[in-house]
Write an enzyme that holds these catalytic residues in place. Structure first.
Site, short mmCIF file in Angstrom:
data_model
loop_
_atom_site.label_atom_id
_atom_site.label_comp_id
_atom_site.label_asym_id
_atom_site.label_seq_id
_atom_site.Cartn_x
_atom_site.Cartn_y
_atom_site.Cartn_z
N MET A 84 5.27 -8.77 5.45
CA MET A 84 4.83 -8.25 6.74
C MET A 84 5.58 -8.82 7.95
O MET A 84 5.11 -8.68 9.07
CB MET A 84 3.32 -8.50 6.91
CG MET A 84 2.46 -7.82 5.86
SD MET A 84 2.80 -6.06 5.69
CE MET A 84 2.10 -5.44 7.20
N ASN A 101 12.99 -2.26 0.29
CA ASN A 101 11.60 -2.33 0.71
C ASN A 101 10.83 -1.15 0.13
O ASN A 101 11.39 -0.08 -0.06
CB ASN A 101 11.54 -2.27 2.25
CG ASN A 101 10.12 -2.33 2.78
OD1 ASN A 101 9.30 -3.13 2.32
ND2 ASN A 101 9.80 -1.48 3.74
N HIS A 103 7.57 1.35 0.95
CA HIS A 103 6.74 1.77 2.08
C HIS A 103 5.78 2.86 1.59
O HIS A 103 6.19 3.78 0.87
CB HIS A 103 7.64 2.31 3.20
CG HIS A 103 6.85 2.73 4.40
ND1 HIS A 103 6.35 1.83 5.31
CD2 HIS A 103 6.46 3.96 4.82
CE1 HIS A 103 5.67 2.48 6.23
NE2 HIS A 103 5.73 3.77 5.97
N GLU A 136 18.62 -2.19 10.26
CA GLU A 136 17.99 -2.71 11.48
C GLU A 136 16.84 -1.84 12.01
O GLU A 136 16.02 -2.31 12.77
CB GLU A 136 19.01 -2.89 12.60
CG GLU A 136 19.85 -4.15 12.44
CD GLU A 136 21.30 -3.82 12.20
OE1 GLU A 136 22.04 -3.67 13.19
OE2 GLU A 136 21.70 -3.70 11.03
C1 GRF Z 1 1.98 -1.73 -0.37
O1 GRF Z 1 1.25 -0.57 -0.08
C2 GRF Z 1 3.37 -1.61 0.21
O2 GRF Z 1 3.88 -0.33 0.20
C3 GRF Z 1 3.16 -2.06 1.63
O3 GRF Z 1 2.21 -3.10 1.54
C4 GRF Z 1 1.42 -2.94 0.36
C5 GRF Z 1 1.57 -4.20 -0.42
O4 GRF Z 1 0.74 -4.28 -1.54
N1 GRF Z 1 4.42 -2.42 2.24
P1 GRF Z 1 0.94 -5.44 -2.61
O5 GRF Z 1 0.97 -6.77 -1.85
O6 GRF Z 1 2.21 -5.18 -3.34
O7 GRF Z 1 -0.27 -5.36 -3.50
#
Ligand code: GRF
Length: 189
Positions: A84, A101, A103, A136
């Site tokens: 995050m 990543n 998403h 970026e």
């Molecule tokens: C997932 O939905 C991912 O796409 C998003 O954050 C969530 C993370 O879940 N970026 P986890 O920590 O892998 O259980």
């Protein structure tokens, strides 16, 4: 030679767990390090149970310390899995094309936070998840793979999140494997 895979997390780590479990003997990669910027991330315990080394690095100096850890063992790929913190463009340039990543939307639609809320209010019929190269621009890098799910009228944020997360668990390992197996501009390591 197997390629070192680093995984960055901030929370639950269910995607991280799937990535680690997918890296069996025949896999081109191995999980060499899990790093969290949150010391209470449940994912840290999950990684330890799977015998993967873990590090907690606070946000202050996160990138510099991360780079220190990567000096000896250069990762072939850095997987962000529920990570995050927004990474700086210097950090991203340092690992150009090697940070990926996941998403929880069908990018380029719904980048950023609160994706499921926005998908439901827009009455979308389809949503899903995307794995992309990090550049970026947040959630706007080249797309490596997607999976779709139907959004039902009865779906809530919680039910949609659950459906999409189970597709994330299939998508991320598939993309990681092909990313490491394919010799392309991104995997020239
Ligand atoms: C997932 O939905 C991912 O796409 C998003 O954050 C969530 C993370 O879940 N970026 P986890 O920590 O892998 O259980």
């Amino acid at each position: 030679m197997k390629k070192p895979v680093a995984i960055l997390i901030s929370g639950n780590g269910s995607n991280m767990e799937c990535l680690i479990k997918s890296m069996d003997e025949t896999h081109p990669g191995y999980p060499f390090l899990v790093i969290s910027n949150n010391k209470d991330a449940p994912g840290l315990e999950k990684a330890k149970k799977l015998n993967v080394p873990v590090k907690y690095i606070p946000n202050k100096d996160f990138e510099a310390k991360c780079i220190d850890h990567f000096r000896k063992n250069k990762p072939a790929v850095i997987c962000l899995a529920g990570f995050m913190k927004v990474l700086s463009s210097e950090f991203i340039k340092n690992f150009d094309g090697k940070i990926i990543n996941i998403h929880p939307s069908l990018l380029p639609k719904y980048p950023g936070l609160k994706t499921h809320e926005r998908v439901i209010s827009a009455k979308e019929k389809l949503s899903g998840c995307t794995v992309h190269i990090v550049n970026e621009k947040i959630d706007q890098g080249p797309i490596l793979g997607q999976k779709k799910v139907k959004v039902e009228l009865s779906d809530t944020v919680k039910s949609l999140q659950k459906k999409i997360l189970s597709q994330e668990h299939r998508l991320y390992p598939e993309v990681l494997k092909s990313f490491l197996s394919t010799k392309n501009q991104f995997t020239d390591v």
